[in-house]
Write an enzyme that holds these catalytic residues in place. Structure first.
Site, short mmCIF file in Angstrom:
data_model
loop_
_atom_site.label_atom_id
_atom_site.label_comp_id
_atom_site.label_asym_id
_atom_site.label_seq_id
_atom_site.Cartn_x
_atom_site.Cartn_y
_atom_site.Cartn_z
N HIS A 134 13.08 69.56 1.55
CA HIS A 134 11.94 68.64 1.64
C HIS A 134 10.67 69.50 1.74
CE1 HIS A 134 9.29 65.74 3.69
NE2 HIS A 134 10.11 64.78 3.32
N ASP A 211 16.59 72.00 9.37
CA ASP A 211 15.84 70.76 9.27
C ASP A 211 16.85 69.62 9.42
OD1 ASP A 211 14.77 68.41 8.35
OD2 ASP A 211 13.84 69.26 6.56
N GLN A 214 17.64 64.52 8.37
CA GLN A 214 18.67 63.62 7.84
C GLN A 214 20.03 63.92 8.47
OE1 GLN A 214 17.86 61.10 6.00
NE2 GLN A 214 15.80 61.72 5.42
N LYS A 237 14.03 58.38 12.27
CA LYS A 237 15.08 58.21 11.25
C LYS A 237 16.43 57.88 11.89
CE LYS A 237 12.75 61.39 8.13
NZ LYS A 237 12.37 60.63 6.93
N CYS A 377 9.57 63.75 -1.71
CA CYS A 377 9.00 64.99 -1.12
C CYS A 377 9.93 66.17 -1.37
CB CYS A 377 8.74 64.83 0.38
SG CYS A 377 7.49 63.62 0.74
N1 PMP Z 1 13.05 66.88 6.12
C1 PMP Z 1 13.79 65.95 5.54
C2 PMP Z 1 15.11 66.34 4.95
C3 PMP Z 1 13.34 64.64 5.48
O1 PMP Z 1 14.07 63.70 4.89
C4 PMP Z 1 12.11 64.31 6.05
C5 PMP Z 1 11.55 62.90 6.00
N2 PMP Z 1 11.59 62.30 4.75
C6 PMP Z 1 11.37 65.33 6.65
C7 PMP Z 1 11.87 66.59 6.68
C8 PMP Z 1 10.02 65.07 7.27
O2 PMP Z 1 10.13 64.20 8.35
P1 PMP Z 1 8.78 63.71 9.07
O3 PMP Z 1 7.93 63.12 7.99
O4 PMP Z 1 9.25 62.72 10.08
O5 PMP Z 1 8.16 64.93 9.66
#
Ligand code: PMP
Length: 422
Positions: A134, A211, A214, A237, A377
């Site tokens: 991401h 990270d 998920q 999430k 993203c």
């Molecule tokens: N890493 C992953 C794998 C994600 O799916 C997401 C959220 N889509 C993020 C990071 C970023 O999370 P946040 O916007 O809550 O910081």
């Protein structure tokens, strides 16, 4: 794997009909149709218990934390620190002090990039990432690389959407200072083999940041068994509130790190010229924290524990088996990521060979079905797959097999709208 991808242990099945009653938003209609919420990888919904815990805090115990000498402030501090203890137990952290509250996964990763990497990464050093990251776990390292002159390297995926672990030796070496990768891909659903990668990273002296945005929603996470050094996630999430994030770090690593943000709460002493720092975790929590969000996070962990993280994982595998089976019936659809239902979290990223993902998203919305369409993203991953975008349907504890059927029906309807054969 600490996400039980085999799901072999028999556990109580989720009573989805009962779970649904706890989520007031699921009563909503969208364009006159019952809401089918399949955008859980972006953010989940909240049960009454989380919403109530937050509003009760504001109604009965609201005060600033840590510095008050009055009862309300003590209650607020207990609630805030109590949430930290719940997170520590939930992640099987080695100590409550190793849990830092941030705003989200993105801020947790940026904290490590500033407070750890700026001290440890120099010109000529390397950071290993993967092509499925991401942007949150990519851009902070690009900024660091520009500033420090270090090199970013990338582990590729194979055709099934798994990381090419047999190429790990080629991208890891004595210059690698950090391996930063996602636990679970938000665009493919792939669950990565963190302990294997962490073992290889540690053997060359690199630290490992996971990270977990998920990862946490989809099964039991044990940061010690994962053998990483940092684990970042966003409670929103996993049924928790928006606006609070978590970073777990190894206590010894956190203790020798510099602060991230400066201000109140994070100091031991301040003179006009200089300051000394509070002990971890407070060294990393400058300013007034999101106390009500922490309270809501604690309530979301109670709720997840009541459902049982192993039962949640089993529910996902059941959804996956059915979802992948149904999507395979549609010859015009390409479904990305691992095809084994045990090997992925419960999301499907797909493309119709004639209809743009955004059009699919808009048509599905007319049927009350909320999915996500776009690059998620993860633009480099989209390029790697050779697509601009995908449609992504992501499921959680309140989604049932009937909603899979409704999704598939709507995918047929979309073909009809465009006059395409089915
Ligand atoms: N890493 C992953 C794998 C994600 O799916 C997401 C959220 N889509 C993020 C990071 C970023 O999370 P946040 O916007 O809550 O910081």
């Amino acid at each position: 794997m600490t996400i039980d991808t085999e799901a072999t242990t028999p556990t109580a099945q989720l009573d989805v009909a009962k779970v649904r009653q706890d989520f007031p938003i699921l009563q909503r209609e969208i364009h006159g149709k019952p809401l089918i919420y399949l955008d859980n990888s972006a953010t989940t919904q909240r049960p009454d218990s989380v919403i109530d815990a937050m509003s009760d805090f504001y109604r009965t115990s609201n005060a600033n934390v840590h510095r008050g000498v009055h009862l309300l402030s003590e209650e607020a501090t207990d609630a805030y620190e109590g949430a930290r203890s719940k997170v520590a137990a939930f992640l099987n952290a080695d100590s409550t002090q190793s849990i830092i509250f941030t705003r989200n996964t993105t801020e947790s990763i940026n904290l490590v990039a500033h407070a750890w990497a700026r001290r440890h990464v120099r010109e000529g050093d390397e950071i290993l990432l993967t092509v499925m990251e991401h942007h949150s776990n990519l851009v902070p390292w690009q900024l660091l690389a520009q500033e420090r002159g270090c090199k970013l390297r990338f582990l590729d995926i194979d055709e099934s959407g798994h990381l090419q672990l047999d190429h790990l030796d080629e991208v890891l070496n004595e210059h690698t200072r950090l391996v930063a990768l996602t636990h679970v891909s938000n665009a493919l659903g792939t669950v990565n083999a963190i302990p294997t990668i962490a073992c290889a990273a540690h053997s060359v002296g690199a630290k490992v940041l996971v990270d977990g945005a998920q990862g946490v929603p989809h099964g039991p996470v044990d940061v010690q068994a994962l053998d990483c050094d940092f684990y970042a996630y966003s409670p929103h999430k996993a049924l928790g509130p928006l606006g609070i994030g978590v970073l777990w770090g190894r206590r010894d690593v956190l203790e020798e790190m510099d602060p991230f943000l400066g201000g109140g709460e994070m100091i031991r002493d301040v003179t006009l010229e200089r300051s000394t720092w509070a002990a971890v975790p407070h060294k990393f929590e400058a300013g007034t924290p999101s106390v009500a969000d922490a309270v809501g996070l604690g309530a979301s962990i109670d709720y997840l524990n009541e459902l049982g993280t192993a039962a949640i994982r089993q529910h996902e595998v059941r959804i996956n088996e059915y979802l992948l089976g149904r999507l395979r019936e549609l010859p015009w659809l390409t479904v990305y990521g691992p095809q084994d239902p045990h090997d992925r979290c419960s999301l499907a990223s797909f493309n119709d060979n004639q209809i743009h993902a955004h059009d699919l998203g808009t048509i599905l919305d007319q049927h009350g079905i909320a999915i996500r369409a776009g690059h998620h993203c993860a633009k480099p991953l989209m390029r790697r797959l050779g697509v601009m975008a995908t449609a992504r349907a992501s499921f959680y504890v309140y989604n049932d097999l009937d909603e899979v059927d409704r999704l598939v029906d709507a995918l047929f309807e979309a073909r009809k709208v465009f006059g395409l054969a089915t």
